[in-house]
Design a protein around this motif. Structure first.
Motif, PDB file in Angstrom:
ATOM      1  N   UNK A 137       0.834  -1.209   0.000  1.00 49.98           N
ATOM      2  CA  UNK A 137       0.000   0.000   0.000  1.00 49.98           C
ATOM      3  C   UNK A 137       0.860   1.248   0.000  1.00 49.98           C
ATOM      4  N   UNK A 138       1.913   1.238   0.829  1.00 44.33           N
ATOM      5  CA  UNK A 138       2.809   2.394   0.869  1.00 44.33           C
ATOM      6  C   UNK A 138       3.516   2.580  -0.468  1.00 44.33           C
ATOM      7  N   UNK A 139       3.887   1.448  -1.075  1.00 42.23           N
ATOM      8  CA  UNK A 139       4.549   1.502  -2.387  1.00 42.23           C
ATOM      9  C   UNK A 139       3.644   2.219  -3.405  1.00 42.23           C
ATOM     10  N   UNK A 140       2.379   1.805  -3.428  1.00 40.52           N
ATOM     11  CA  UNK A 140       1.427   2.402  -4.383  1.00 40.52           C
ATOM     12  C   UNK A 140       1.204   3.877  -4.045  1.00 40.52           C
ATOM     13  N   UNK A 141       0.994   4.152  -2.758  1.00 34.68           N
ATOM     14  CA  UNK A 141       0.701   5.528  -2.348  1.00 34.68           C
ATOM     15  C   UNK A 141       1.880   6.460  -2.617  1.00 34.68           C
ATOM     16  N   UNK A 142       3.079   6.035  -2.168  1.00 31.20           N
ATOM     17  CA  UNK A 142       4.258   6.898  -2.328  1.00 31.20           C
ATOM     18  C   UNK A 142       4.536   7.169  -3.797  1.00 31.20           C
ATOM     19  N   UNK A 143       4.418   6.132  -4.610  1.00 31.84           N
ATOM     20  CA  UNK A 143       4.676   6.322  -6.037  1.00 31.84           C
ATOM     21  C   UNK A 143       3.628   7.227  -6.669  1.00 31.84           C
ATOM     22  N   UNK A 144       2.380   7.081  -6.230  1.00 34.57           N
ATOM     23  CA  UNK A 144       1.314   7.926  -6.772  1.00 34.57           C
ATOM     24  C   UNK A 144       1.558   9.383  -6.387  1.00 34.57           C
ATOM     25  N   UNK A 145       1.923   9.586  -5.124  1.00 34.83           N
ATOM     26  CA  UNK A 145       2.154  10.944  -4.637  1.00 34.83           C
ATOM     27  C   UNK A 145       3.366  11.578  -5.325  1.00 34.83           C
ATOM     28  N   UNK A 146       4.460  10.788  -5.393  1.00 33.10           N
ATOM     29  CA  UNK A 146       5.669  11.322  -6.033  1.00 33.10           C
ATOM     30  C   UNK A 146       5.436  11.599  -7.509  1.00 33.10           C
ATOM     31  N   UNK A 147       4.625  10.753  -8.157  1.00 30.51           N
ATOM     32  CA  UNK A 147       4.316  10.994  -9.565  1.00 30.51           C
ATOM     33  C   UNK A 147       3.495  12.273  -9.700  1.00 30.51           C
ATOM     34  N   UNK A 148       2.595  12.482  -8.733  1.00 31.43           N
ATOM     35  CA  UNK A 148       1.816  13.719  -8.726  1.00 31.43           C
ATOM     36  C   UNK A 148       2.729  14.931  -8.611  1.00 31.43           C
ATOM     37  N   UNK A 149       3.685  14.856  -7.695  1.00 29.75           N
ATOM     38  CA  UNK A 149       4.652  15.949  -7.530  1.00 29.75           C
ATOM     39  C   UNK A 149       5.485  16.129  -8.792  1.00 29.75           C
ATOM     40  N   UNK A 150       5.918  15.003  -9.345  1.00 27.75           N
ATOM     41  CA  UNK A 150       6.778  15.061 -10.536  1.00 27.75           C
ATOM     42  C   UNK A 150       6.021  15.699 -11.704  1.00 27.75           C
ATOM     43  N   UNK A 151       4.803  15.206 -11.940  1.00 23.11           N
ATOM     44  CA  UNK A 151       4.047  15.709 -13.091  1.00 23.11           C
ATOM     45  C   UNK A 151       3.707  17.188 -12.940  1.00 23.11           C
ATOM     46  N   UNK A 152       3.317  17.579 -11.723  1.00 23.52           N
ATOM     47  CA  UNK A 152       3.011  18.995 -11.485  1.00 23.52           C
ATOM     48  C   UNK A 152       4.264  19.837 -11.697  1.00 23.52           C
ATOM     49  N   UNK A 153       5.394  19.315 -11.220  1.00 28.24           N
ATOM     50  CA  UNK A 153       6.664  20.042 -11.379  1.00 28.24           C
ATOM     51  C   UNK A 153       7.011  20.214 -12.849  1.00 28.24           C
ATOM     52  N   UNK A 154       6.886  19.128 -13.597  1.00 29.93           N
ATOM     53  CA  UNK A 154       7.236  19.183 -15.022  1.00 29.93           C
ATOM     54  C   UNK A 154       6.314  20.169 -15.738  1.00 29.93           C
ATOM     55  N   UNK A 155       5.031  20.109 -15.368  1.00 30.01           N
ATOM     56  CA  UNK A 155       4.060  21.033 -15.979  1.00 30.01           C
ATOM     57  C   UNK A 155       4.468  22.473 -15.654  1.00 30.01           C
ATOM     58  N   UNK A 156       4.841  22.715 -14.393  1.00 28.17           N
ATOM     59  CA  UNK A 156       5.235  24.063 -13.990  1.00 28.17           C
ATOM     60  C   UNK A 156       6.485  24.536 -14.731  1.00 28.17           C
ATOM     61  N   UNK A 157       7.412  23.610 -14.917  1.00 23.23           N
ATOM     62  CA  UNK A 157       8.662  23.982 -15.605  1.00 23.23           C
ATOM     63  C   UNK A 157       8.372  24.307 -17.067  1.00 23.23           C
ATOM     64  N   UNK A 158       7.623  23.428 -17.721  1.00 19.16           N
ATOM     65  CA  UNK A 158       7.376  23.606 -19.162  1.00 19.16           C
ATOM     66  C   UNK A 158       6.397  24.758 -19.415  1.00 19.16           C
ATOM     67  N   UNK A 159       5.314  24.786 -18.636  1.00 20.35           N
ATOM     68  CA  UNK A 159       4.242  25.749 -18.929  1.00 20.35           C
ATOM     69  C   UNK A 159       4.478  27.137 -18.372  1.00 20.35           C
TER      70      UNK A 159
END
Lengths: 402, 223
Positions: free
Chosen positions: A32-54
């Motif tokens: 469960x932690x594996x799924x949650x942490x990866x989901x959260x980190x992916x959320x952070x990563x994607x938002x970050x990438x969007x912020x950098x590019x956009x």
């Protein structure tokens, strides 16, 4: 026979119901932690990438040939002719020239470092849509001559409001210090802390005038789909400039993301190891408790391989049930972070390494379901390998006598 | 069907040697109903284990259906057990998570036999517990469990059934019923039964009594 082994294994694991349930819960917690942490980190990563590019770089940034990747802001000696932009913009629909330089902002009682971004309003809007991010006042196209747009976080930290005056001090391209009094014409909040904490926007012409760099620019931001190919094309076609992808210019962020993912992976790995020990223990105890039964099965002609398989299936079932429960658990704890998000503003101005601020939403980590499931079952089967092997090697003569 | 020649079983060879079996030679014909008895430590269980291909002799020859099995690997012995030998133990050794029906079915599966549901129910019927097919071992008395273990041993139509103290955990009434059931099966299917026992009741049913003492055959009587 395989079907019967599965039935037998399934019935066996619930013989010691409490022990099995505790093992499944521990395993589910790890997965469960594996799924949650990866989901959260992916959320952070994607938002970050969007912020950098956009909001900051675009997909490609063209800089002067002498630009050093270590410099967060291009130095005046790397500025290049505006005509390069004219040429490049013929090939790209979304393309924005800019001039960036470092300055100090001084109010009546505080000062801070800032990055001036001189942009062409309509071009910058086509790439970054800054006018949508204005939270107070107006975008620079509607500002008066002395007005600029200031990042929301810097405005907040310096207690600047619309219409307030501040002084900008900087060293121009000739090496001379200049100072200008400016007014806050607009406050912008892009979601990218690098912009909101540091940037002051003004028209490109004004920035060029401030820097005594008429006809020059420091960079060109481009948004295009196949940016890796386009980067090569630009570097081959145009002289005096170099194109970089957003990844080239975000190396620190990408390395940090890798490091954080690595740390979280290690943490989760350790939790899974503990859970795996639980499975090992459950199967091993089961083996000790069922020695006589194993002897009987062997007396009846069950082969070593079938005994091994039986215990491995038992481990696999625990792993599978634990993984499925873990995925459900991971999704459950992820739910509020997907719907409401994770408010990092509670950490104030602390730099968490990701170019994000405010509320960051986690993602549904559907891509982690299959790996979590496969990983969960494989680890469990491996954990039960030793007890299974021991069970298979028991001698019926001895075990039947026990 | 079974021929043992000068069979020896020595534990701790080269150290403090214990001769569990010492030059045992026996012929057992198909359809026999015989007991091996003797005091504790006389070698009864060792002999039964070797007959059941659960263990191998230190020296001597063991012919099962004219095949020398004394030199076979454990894997080959496992194949012989799977198809030719059934076991009945004092403690029944049923699989607790399987019903009576499933316990019997497992025996057929392991023997790689094609079967129908009726074959299993018939085996349970033979020992008088068809009605208990859906019960788990914990829901049955000792006598009933032992009947399941007999059905389990018989269902694959083995040539030989080895029973180690099958009545030791049963009261006399249940023990008599069990022995009658096995005798009936012996007569009906001509399957060979070999018992290891102390129980006079079991011996009273036997047609042949072999007495072991210190790993040697002391007497071999036929009734």
């Amino acid at each position: 026979m395989i079907k019967r082994l599965f039935t037998l294994a399934f019935k066996n694991i619930f013989r010691a119901r409490n022990r099995t349930m505790i093992t499944i819960i521990a395993y589910a917690f790890g997965i469960g932690l594996y799924v949650f942490m990866n989901s959260l980190l992916t959320g952070f990563y994607n938002t970050s990438v969007k912020n950098i590019i956009d909001k900051d770089i675009g997909k490609i940034k063209v800089m002067g040939n002498d630009y050093n990747l270590d410099d967060a802001v291009p130095l005046p000696e790397t500025y290049f002719e505006y005509t390069k932009y004219t040429d490049i913009s013929k090939q790209y629909e979304y393309c924005s020239p800019d001039m960036q330089f470092i300055a100090s902002i001084i109010t009546s009682d505080v000062s801070a470092k800032t990055v001036i971004r001189g942009v062409e309003t309509d071009k910058a809007n086509s790439v970054f849509h800054y006018s949508n991010d204005i939270v107070e006042g107006v975008w620079i196209d509607q500002c008066n001559d002395n007005e600029v747009v200031i990042g929301g976080r810097i405005a907040h930290s310096l207690n600047l409001k619309l219409g307030d005056v501040f002084t900008l001090i900087f060293k121009n391209r000739d090496g001379n210090f200049d100072a200008f009094d400016l007014n806050v014409g607009g406050i912008i909040s892009t979601g990218n802390p690098n912009i909101d904490r540091l940037s002051i926007f003004m028209p490109l012409a004004k920035a060029q005038e401030f820097m005594s760099a008429n006809g020059l620019i420091s960079g060109i931001s481009i948004k295009t789909k196949k940016y890796n190919t386009e980067k090569i094309k630009i570097n081959e076609t145009f002289t005096g400039v170099s194109a970089y992808t957003w990844e080239d210019l975000s190396e620190d962020f990408l390395n940090l993301d890798k490091m954080k993912s690595g740390f979280s992976s290690i943490l989760i790995f350790m939790i899974v190891i503990v859970a795996t020990v639980g499975i090992f223990n459950t199967i091993l105890l089961g083996m000790f408790e069922r020695k006589r039964e194993i002897g009987m099965l062997k007396a009846m002609g069950m082969s070593r391989r079938q005994i091994e398989l039986l215990f491995s299936i038992e481990g696999g079932i625990i792993g599978f049930v634990g993984s499925v429960a873990g995925i459900a658990f991971g999704f459950l704890i992820n739910l509020p972070f997907v719907i409401k998000g994770f408010d990092i503003s509670v950490y104030g101005d602390m730099d968490i390494g990701y170019p994000v601020q405010g509320v960051v939403k986690s993602l549904w980590g559907f891509e982690f379901i299959i790996p979590a499931l496969i990983l969960g079952v494989i680890i469990a089967v491996l954990a039960s390998y030793y007890p299974a092997r021991r069970a298979a090697r028991l001698e019926p003569v001895k075990t039947l006598r026990d | 069907m079974i021929k043992l020649e000068n069979l020896k079983k020595t534990y701790n060879p080269g150290k403090i040697e214990v001769h569990a079996l010492d030059n045992v030679s026996i012929n057992i014909e198909e359809g026999e109903f015989l007991t091996i008895h003797g005091p504790s430590g006389s070698g009864k269980t060792t002999l039964l284990n070797i007959l059941g291909c659960l263990d191998i002799a230190t020296s001597g020859d063991y012919y099962f259906k004219e095949r020398d099995v004394s030199k076979l690997s454990m894997s080959d012995l496992s194949n012989i057990r799977r198809t030719n030998i059934g076991f009945i133990f004092q403690t029944y050794n049923l699989i607790p998570v399987l019903t009576a029906y499933e316990n019997v079915e497992l025996s057929l599966m392991l023997a790689h036999r094609k079967y129908k549901k009726e074959d299993i129910l018939n085996a349970l019927d033979d020992v008088g517990i068809k009605d208990l097919a859906k019960r788990f071992p914990r829901e049955m008395s000792g006598g009933q469990q032992q009947r399941v273990s007999i059905a389990r041993a018989l269902v694959k139509s083995p040539k030989l059934i080895l029973a180690d103290e099958p009545t030791a955990n049963l009261d006399s009434e249940n023990a008599t019923m069990i022995m009658k059931a096995m005798k009936e099966m012996n007569e009906k299917y001509n399957v060979t039964f070999v018992f290891s026992t102390h129980d006079p009741l079991v011996m009273s049913f036997a047609k042949r009594l072999i007495k072991l003492k210190d790993g040697k055959i002391e007497t071999d009587e036929r009734k």
